[in-house]
Design an enzyme around this catalytic site. Structure first.
Site, PDB file in Angstrom:
ATOM      1  N   SER A 138       0.873  -1.186   0.000  1.00 45.55           N
ATOM      2  CA  SER A 138       0.000   0.000   0.000  1.00 45.55           C
ATOM      3  C   SER A 138       0.906   1.230   0.000  1.00 45.55           C
ATOM      4  O   SER A 138       2.069   1.148   0.405  1.00 45.55           O
ATOM      5  CB  SER A 138      -0.851  -0.005   1.276  1.00 45.55           C
ATOM      6  OG  SER A 138      -1.459   1.249   1.482  1.00 45.55           O
ATOM      7  N   TYR A 151      -1.672  -0.994  10.580  1.00 44.55           N
ATOM      8  CA  TYR A 151      -1.802  -1.213   9.128  1.00 44.55           C
ATOM      9  C   TYR A 151      -0.559  -0.717   8.387  1.00 44.55           C
ATOM     10  O   TYR A 151       0.030  -1.458   7.581  1.00 44.55           O
ATOM     11  CB  TYR A 151      -3.051  -0.505   8.601  1.00 44.55           C
ATOM     12  CG  TYR A 151      -3.274  -0.747   7.123  1.00 44.55           C
ATOM     13  CD1 TYR A 151      -3.648  -2.004   6.663  1.00 44.55           C
ATOM     14  CD2 TYR A 151      -3.096   0.275   6.195  1.00 44.55           C
ATOM     15  CE1 TYR A 151      -3.842  -2.243   5.301  1.00 44.55           C
ATOM     16  CE2 TYR A 151      -3.299   0.047   4.836  1.00 44.55           C
ATOM     17  CZ  TYR A 151      -3.671  -1.216   4.393  1.00 44.55           C
ATOM     18  OH  TYR A 151      -3.857  -1.441   3.057  1.00 44.55           O
TER      19      TYR A 151
HETATM   20  N1  LIG Z   1      -8.694  -0.515  -1.387  1.00 41.67           N
HETATM   21  C1  LIG Z   1      -7.674   0.258  -1.076  1.00 41.67           C
HETATM   22  O1  LIG Z   1      -7.787   1.497  -1.027  1.00 41.67           O
HETATM   23  C2  LIG Z   1      -6.312  -0.358  -0.824  1.00 41.67           C
HETATM   24  C3  LIG Z   1      -5.199   0.488  -0.848  1.00 41.67           C
HETATM   25  C4  LIG Z   1      -3.944  -0.056  -0.622  1.00 41.67           C
HETATM   26  C5  LIG Z   1      -3.805  -1.409  -0.389  1.00 41.67           C
HETATM   27  N2  LIG Z   1      -4.910  -2.203  -0.360  1.00 41.67           N
HETATM   28  C6  LIG Z   1      -4.711  -3.631  -0.091  1.00 41.67           C
HETATM   29  O2  LIG Z   1      -5.338  -4.367  -1.125  1.00 41.67           O
HETATM   30  C7  LIG Z   1      -5.613  -5.692  -0.654  1.00 41.67           C
HETATM   31  C8  LIG Z   1      -7.016  -6.085  -1.090  1.00 41.67           C
HETATM   32  O3  LIG Z   1      -7.972  -5.280  -0.424  1.00 41.67           O
HETATM   33  P1  LIG Z   1      -9.254  -4.670  -1.154  1.00 41.67           P
HETATM   34  O4  LIG Z   1      -9.038  -3.218  -1.263  1.00 41.67           O
HETATM   35  O5  LIG Z   1      -9.557  -5.446  -2.363  1.00 41.67           O
HETATM   36  O6  LIG Z   1     -10.371  -4.870  -0.025  1.00 41.67           O
HETATM   37  P2  LIG Z   1     -11.504  -5.982   0.132  1.00 41.67           P
HETATM   38  O7  LIG Z   1     -12.496  -5.872  -0.943  1.00 41.67           O
HETATM   39  O8  LIG Z   1     -11.942  -5.841   1.553  1.00 41.67           O
HETATM   40  O9  LIG Z   1     -10.732  -7.359  -0.069  1.00 41.67           O
HETATM   41  C9  LIG Z   1      -9.995  -7.991   0.944  1.00 41.67           C
HETATM   42  C10 LIG Z   1      -9.935  -9.461   0.629  1.00 41.67           C
HETATM   43  O10 LIG Z   1      -9.171 -10.109   1.659  1.00 41.67           O
HETATM   44  C11 LIG Z   1      -9.928 -11.209   2.137  1.00 41.67           C
HETATM   45  N3  LIG Z   1      -9.647 -11.468   3.542  1.00 41.67           N
HETATM   46  C12 LIG Z   1      -9.837 -10.632   4.590  1.00 41.67           C
HETATM   47  N4  LIG Z   1      -9.535 -11.244   5.735  1.00 41.67           N
HETATM   48  C13 LIG Z   1      -9.148 -12.506   5.393  1.00 41.67           C
HETATM   49  C14 LIG Z   1      -8.723 -13.625   6.137  1.00 41.67           C
HETATM   50  N5  LIG Z   1      -8.637 -13.579   7.473  1.00 41.67           N
HETATM   51  N6  LIG Z   1      -8.401 -14.762   5.477  1.00 41.67           N
HETATM   52  C15 LIG Z   1      -8.499 -14.816   4.125  1.00 41.67           C
HETATM   53  N7  LIG Z   1      -8.883 -13.792   3.368  1.00 41.67           N
HETATM   54  C16 LIG Z   1      -9.207 -12.647   4.000  1.00 41.67           C
HETATM   55  C17 LIG Z   1     -11.374 -10.802   1.938  1.00 41.67           C
HETATM   56  O11 LIG Z   1     -12.220 -11.936   1.816  1.00 41.67           O
HETATM   57  P3  LIG Z   1     -13.113 -12.574   2.983  1.00 41.67           P
HETATM   58  O12 LIG Z   1     -13.708 -11.449   3.769  1.00 41.67           O
HETATM   59  O13 LIG Z   1     -14.103 -13.386   2.207  1.00 41.67           O
HETATM   60  O14 LIG Z   1     -12.174 -13.410   3.781  1.00 41.67           O
HETATM   61  C18 LIG Z   1     -11.307 -10.097   0.609  1.00 41.67           C
HETATM   62  O15 LIG Z   1     -11.397 -11.032  -0.447  1.00 41.67           O
HETATM   63  C19 LIG Z   1      -5.392  -5.646   0.860  1.00 41.67           C
HETATM   64  O16 LIG Z   1      -4.146  -6.238   1.156  1.00 41.67           O
HETATM   65  C20 LIG Z   1      -5.357  -4.161   1.175  1.00 41.67           C
HETATM   66  O17 LIG Z   1      -4.588  -3.882   2.316  1.00 41.67           O
HETATM   67  C21 LIG Z   1      -6.156  -1.706  -0.578  1.00 41.67           C
END
Ligand SMILES: NC(=O)c1ccc[n+]([C@@H]2O[C@H](COP(=O)([O-])OP(=O)(O)OC[C@H]3O[C@@H](n4cnc5c(N)ncnc54)[C@H](OP(=O)(O)O)[C@@H]3O)[C@@H](O)[C@H]2O)c1
Length: 254
Positions: A138, A151
């Site tokens: 991130s 985080y």
């Molecule tokens: N969106 C942003 O602005 C942003 C910015 C920078 C970095 N990121 C990073 O991008 C990545 C993806 O996030 P996203 O933005 O796509 O958000 P998201 O839609 O909330 O996706 C997160 C994913 O992680 C899974 N997950 C959460 N807890 C888990 C667990 N204990 N075991 C297995 N899977 C788990 C969730 O599935 P389940 O709930 O079904 O388990 C979901 O598929 C993350 O690493 C996040 O830190 C996001």
């Protein structure tokens, strides 16, 4: 010949779905992992239907040690050509006010699972002299953040871990990339409990485009989007304490 697989963690929503979709478009057979089994199945059915690839689902909680170990053991015995360590979440709030189980999960998932799954697939990739590990960090990796201290620290870990691994694997045929998205339109902020922050969000598909361009160029890390690159660059010149203190205000105003 043994079937080769791409593995995407956190592929029940958001960025993980976009990574799975792009890999399926490229003809990869997929193993999708996350906790929400029904959503994973929906994603899998859609990818099979649209791309004609094999897609398997693994409903696992990668923050829990038994699930994480069992999944890592499975991956050690599987021919994996691409691992996308994408599953992750963020807590928002003062550390003293956050639940201990939530911050323990955050560290175990964002840092622990990334490390252990990379460790599981690497011997096979090194032996085959090809493969790719994509770790989703991130822009939070570039500065400490008040109210997102855990985080930002986990994402700094992902960035440092990935760049170290990238250097270690130089010349091995195995690529490692840390991807640093800024705010992206997924359920991330709602799940973190504050959907009002950082309203200028990029699309998951843009992050995926940036990822595969950087992977092609053998980069150790990449920041998605010109604006995010500028902010990540600018934080290098701010004193660490100042950057950490203004981070919540910056997130509310942008
Ligand atoms: N969106 C942003 O602005 C942003 C910015 C920078 C970095 N990121 C990073 O991008 C990545 C993806 O996030 P996203 O933005 O796509 O958000 P998201 O839609 O909330 O996706 C997160 C994913 O992680 C899974 N997950 C959460 N807890 C888990 C667990 N204990 N075991 C297995 N899977 C788990 C969730 O599935 P389940 O709930 O079904 O388990 C979901 O598929 C993350 O690493 C996040 O830190 C996001």
């Amino acid at each position: 010949m043994q079937t080769e697989w791409a593995v995407v963690t956190g592929s029940s929503s958001g960025l993980g779905v976009a990574y799975a979709d792009r890999l399926a478009q490229q003809g990869a057979n997929l193993i999708l992992a996350a906790r929400r089994a029904e959503l994973l199945e929906e994603v899998a059915a859609d990818l099979r239907h649209r791309h004609g690839v094999r897609v398997e689902t693994r409903p696992v909680d990668l923050a829990l040690e038994p699930d994480r170990t069992a999944f890592a053991d499975e991956l050690s015995a599987t021919s994996v050509h691409t691992l996308v360590n994408n599953a992750g979440f963020g807590t928002v709030g003062k550390l003293a006010e956050l639940r201990r189980d939530r911050i323990a999960e955050e560290v175990a998932l964002n840092a622990g699972a990334v490390t252990e799954l990379a460790h599981a697939v690497l011997p096979g990739m090194v032996a085959r002299r090809r493969g790719a590990i994509i770790n989703v960090a991130s822009t939070a990796a570039f500065q400490a953040m008040s109210t997102m201290a855990v985080y930002s620290a986990t994402k700094a870990y992902v960035l440092q871990f990935s760049v170290g691994l990238w250097a270690e694997l130089h010349g091995s045929g195995v690529r490692v990339l840390a991807v640093c998205p800024g705010p992206t339109a997924t359920r991330f902020f709602a799940y973190a409990g504050d959907d009002a922050m950082l309203k200028q969000r990029r699309q998951p598909e843009q992050v995926v485009d940036t990822t595969f361009r950087a992977l092609e160029a053998h980069k150790p890390f990449v920041v998605d989007g010109a604006r995010n690159r500028a902010v990540a660059f600018a934080t290098r010149f701010a004193p660490r304490g100042v950057a950490a203190r203004i981070a919540p205000t910056f997130m509310k105003l942008t």
